[in-house]
Design a protein around this motif. Structure first.
Motif, short mmCIF file in Angstrom:
data_model
loop_
_atom_site.label_atom_id
_atom_site.label_comp_id
_atom_site.label_asym_id
_atom_site.label_seq_id
_atom_site.Cartn_x
_atom_site.Cartn_y
_atom_site.Cartn_z
N HIS A 65 37.16 41.60 41.08
CA HIS A 65 38.11 40.92 41.97
C HIS A 65 39.33 40.52 41.15
O HIS A 65 39.21 40.15 39.98
CB HIS A 65 37.42 39.70 42.56
CG HIS A 65 38.25 38.96 43.56
ND1 HIS A 65 39.24 38.09 43.20
CD2 HIS A 65 38.21 38.96 44.91
CE1 HIS A 65 39.79 37.58 44.28
NE2 HIS A 65 39.18 38.11 45.34
N GLU A 66 40.49 40.59 41.74
CA GLU A 66 41.76 40.33 41.05
C GLU A 66 41.74 39.01 40.26
O GLU A 66 42.21 38.93 39.14
CB GLU A 66 42.90 40.31 42.07
CG GLU A 66 44.27 40.24 41.46
CD GLU A 66 44.65 41.50 40.67
OE1 GLU A 66 45.38 41.35 39.68
OE2 GLU A 66 44.21 42.59 41.04
N PHE A 67 41.17 37.98 40.85
CA PHE A 67 41.15 36.66 40.22
C PHE A 67 40.26 36.62 38.97
O PHE A 67 40.44 35.79 38.10
CB PHE A 67 40.66 35.63 41.24
CG PHE A 67 40.74 34.22 40.75
CD1 PHE A 67 41.96 33.55 40.66
CD2 PHE A 67 39.60 33.54 40.36
CE1 PHE A 67 42.03 32.24 40.20
CE2 PHE A 67 39.66 32.23 39.90
CZ PHE A 67 40.88 31.59 39.82
N TYR A 68 39.29 37.56 38.88
CA TYR A 68 38.31 37.53 37.79
C TYR A 68 38.48 38.66 36.78
O TYR A 68 37.63 38.84 35.92
CB TYR A 68 36.89 37.60 38.38
CG TYR A 68 36.58 36.41 39.24
CD1 TYR A 68 36.12 35.22 38.67
CD2 TYR A 68 36.76 36.45 40.62
CE1 TYR A 68 35.84 34.12 39.46
CE2 TYR A 68 36.49 35.35 41.41
CZ TYR A 68 36.03 34.19 40.82
OH TYR A 68 35.76 33.10 41.60
N LYS A 69 39.58 39.38 36.83
CA LYS A 69 39.76 40.54 35.96
C LYS A 69 39.71 40.19 34.47
O LYS A 69 39.33 41.02 33.66
CB LYS A 69 41.07 41.25 36.29
CG LYS A 69 40.97 41.98 37.61
CD LYS A 69 41.95 43.09 37.71
CE LYS A 69 41.91 43.74 39.06
NZ LYS A 69 40.81 44.68 39.22
#
Length: 77
Positions: A65-69
């Motif tokens: 997920h974008e937030f967790y890259k």
């Protein structure tokens, strides 16, 4: 399981993981997300210990997920 198959499996799990399971009001979803999160970390650590850290990071950044890259496991974890 080979490195290649582990990376494919990791990518698939990351794409479908419930990244917000911790916010669930339903304990079943929380527990399922927690189990999957632990499995993801175990798989990443296996890849790191086998010498595939860079490949694991590339797979993580391509599928998380974008937030967790940037929240992938590190060599020191």
């Amino acid at each position: 399981m080979t490195c290649h198959s582990k990376l494919i499996k990791l990518g698939a799990i990351l794409r479908h993981h419930d990244w917000h399971y911790q916010r669930s009001d339903d304990n079943r979803y929380y527990e399922a997300g927690l189990r999957e999160s632990k499995y993801i970390n175990e798989l990443c650590l296996e890849l790191i210990n086998e010498g595939f850290y860079e490949e694991m990071v590339i797979t993580w950044k391509a599928n998380a997920h974008e937030f967790y890259k940037n929240n992938h496991p590190n060599k020191n974890d």
